[in-house]
Enzyme design. Sequence first.
Site, mmCIF file in Angstrom:
data_model
loop_
_atom_site.group_PDB
_atom_site.id
_atom_site.type_symbol
_atom_site.label_atom_id
_atom_site.label_comp_id
_atom_site.label_asym_id
_atom_site.label_seq_id
_atom_site.Cartn_x
_atom_site.Cartn_y
_atom_site.Cartn_z
ATOM 1 N N HIS A 143 -1.495 7.304 4.209
ATOM 2 C CA HIS A 143 -0.459 6.253 4.374
ATOM 3 C C HIS A 143 1.030 6.380 3.828
ATOM 4 O O HIS A 143 1.792 5.776 3.447
ATOM 5 C CB HIS A 143 -0.996 4.772 3.591
ATOM 6 C CG HIS A 143 -0.735 3.648 4.590
ATOM 7 N ND1 HIS A 143 -0.602 2.322 4.025
ATOM 8 C CD2 HIS A 143 -0.943 3.403 5.849
ATOM 9 C CE1 HIS A 143 -0.653 1.699 5.038
ATOM 10 N NE2 HIS A 143 -0.755 2.306 6.006
ATOM 11 N N CYS A 182 0.717 -1.194 -0.058
ATOM 12 C CA CYS A 182 -0.034 0.110 0.053
ATOM 13 C C CYS A 182 0.760 1.180 -0.074
ATOM 14 O O CYS A 182 0.624 2.097 -0.795
ATOM 15 C CB CYS A 182 -1.006 -0.155 1.224
ATOM 16 S SG CYS A 182 -0.132 -0.807 2.499
#
Length: 518
Positions: free
Chosen positions: A137, A74
């Site tokens: 993130h 990710c």
Amino acid sequence: MESGLPLPTWLCLCWALRLAAGGAPPNLLLMLMDDMGWGDLGAFGEPSEETPNLDQMAAEGMLFPNFYTANPLCSPSRAALLTGRLPIRNGFYTTNAHARNAYTPQEIVGGIPDSELLLPELLKKAGYVNKIIGKWHLGHRPQFHPLKHGFDEWFGSPNCHFGPYNNKDFPNLPVYRDQEMIGRYYEDFKIDLKTGEANLTQIYLKEALDFINRQQASQQPFFLYWAIDATHAPVYASKDFLGTSQRGLYGDAVREIDDSIGKILKHLQKLGISKSTFVFFTSDNGAALISAPKQGGSNGPFLCGKQTTFEGGMREPAIAWWPGRIPAGQVNHQLGSVMDLFTTSLLLAGLHPPDDRQIDGIDLLPAVLQGKLIDRPIFYYRGNEMMAVRVGLYKAHYWTWSNSWEEYSKGIDFCPGQNISGVTTHTQEEHTLLPLLFHLGRDPGEKYPVRFASPEYEAVMKRISPIVDQHKATLVPGEPQLNICDRAVMNWAPPGCEKLGKCLKPPTSNPTKCFWPH
């Protein structure tokens, strides 16, 4: 930087598009899913017929069956999308061990460096208003937050929605509106791990519709980065969608996402701005087969999944939608990458990509609008190692590794039911002197290597080897951001916690090298 057209031509093409759209740059809407696999959509062959809106989006737009992420995990893939650069260049990798995937959990000290130029920072030069909805993130410490890197608005979290935690050993993760937290997952934003019920996708949908309304009223071009995470384990869906899919809870989450995307596209049409809005749908990496079947998706015919550099880990579903601009019902076989969205978005805004650094993303407009195929390689990285490369229909593996025997013995399997001798290896196997070569057209599952002694192998490697040599010879790695962890930097006292009475006391700082088993 590569391009399918000479510089003056594609700049003219870009400005012609702006004129065609009424003299203003188009709005940009990038929809990035989390762990959604290539095989999860009806348009890519999923048989349950549960993604009618995405299938309609494909019918009205353009399907990309050869679209890739920049990393099978990710955080690095998101950093690559927003910088147009491989993670090895933008610092989203680790050197703590060879060929290890790394991301940004709560303990991480690093994040997106100030030296990197992110897409929203550059779009502001063309008057864009930028919002991120969902998972960031790219670092949870305040200096790494979205509003410090070009976004004007943020609703979402800096981390994935893991938990619940006890707020003593680990703090529950914050949800932000702009610069301050407004609550924490599991405490203020509920996720029921027993039933899978959570209302987050509906909240993210409302945030998107409200933002689009406001920007339409202000007549300012916008960039909306809709980075929702319902398909990342622990998977969740709202009450109205629970139990409605033939594919269990994961299918429920996909159905809710599909419904939300349908509402967003219809809203653009209702406001009369669909013809001035470029929309692109894709995923950050392949389906997490370790979580399947209840909590993970499908990678279709491809080998393995998330965490690996096999096709299942890095080939993504992708759809472009721009009514009246992109020809409807087309399948585009261009080799594409999430990094191309950086370059393509800038050109649509009338901006030139930075020329003071290596940009890995190419301009997709000649392929999308003129049907031209651009010859370019796709590099498959795992941490600090180039594991494989694709050129045309051929893919050469220079290293293979699914995961270690130690992790595999604990039940961690990124390739369940797909053991292929000599390919899905549990020790890191180097093939740099004699790469494993596959023809992805006749063997998309990477099961049958081209014979080393064949004329085909010799001819193809004569083409691939110089490309790899040049790439490695000119590669300048960035400073690794994912090496140091410290429990003291976790989300104990995020900005805004004082107002909510949700500040927690951090432990004593003790920086250590992060451990990355994969």
